[in-house]
Design a protein around this motif. Sequence first.
Motif: not given
Length: 131
Positions: A67-94
């Motif tokens: 039950d999600y709206d967007l799925k993002v994968h981390g890059e293999m050499d990075d400890n960050h997961v980037h979620i881009m192009n978001l609007l202001p509002g509430n998000y739940y990240l799992y």
Amino acid sequence: MHMHHRHSFFLLLSSLIFLAISCKKNGTGGKAELHLIVFHGSNPIIGTTTLYVKFDAKTQPADPTTDYDLKVHGEMDDNHVHIMNLLPGNYYLYAIAYDSLAMTPVKGGTAVTLKWSERKKEKEIELQTSN
């Protein structure tokens, strides 16, 4: 005088509809970015993270991996997961990841609010996971 009230009513109604449409929240199409660092204990997880994003949510959905709206994968050499192009509002990240040091799968979630003042900025979030 009666025509003046009718004209004012339609002008007000049109303005309210325009504002409701133009004040879009919660989702993609904006300029904000979240940079999520996933931790297991004090260890940042590098490269194995899958992140599920639920728009307009402050609590975890019953099953955040279906039950999600967007799925993002981390890059293999990075400890960050980037979620881009978001609007202001509430998000739940799992996040689901694999801690290669502890040799165990981990998961965890957090609620995030992007304020109007953050609509064009990068925001760093730390997410703690458990087994």
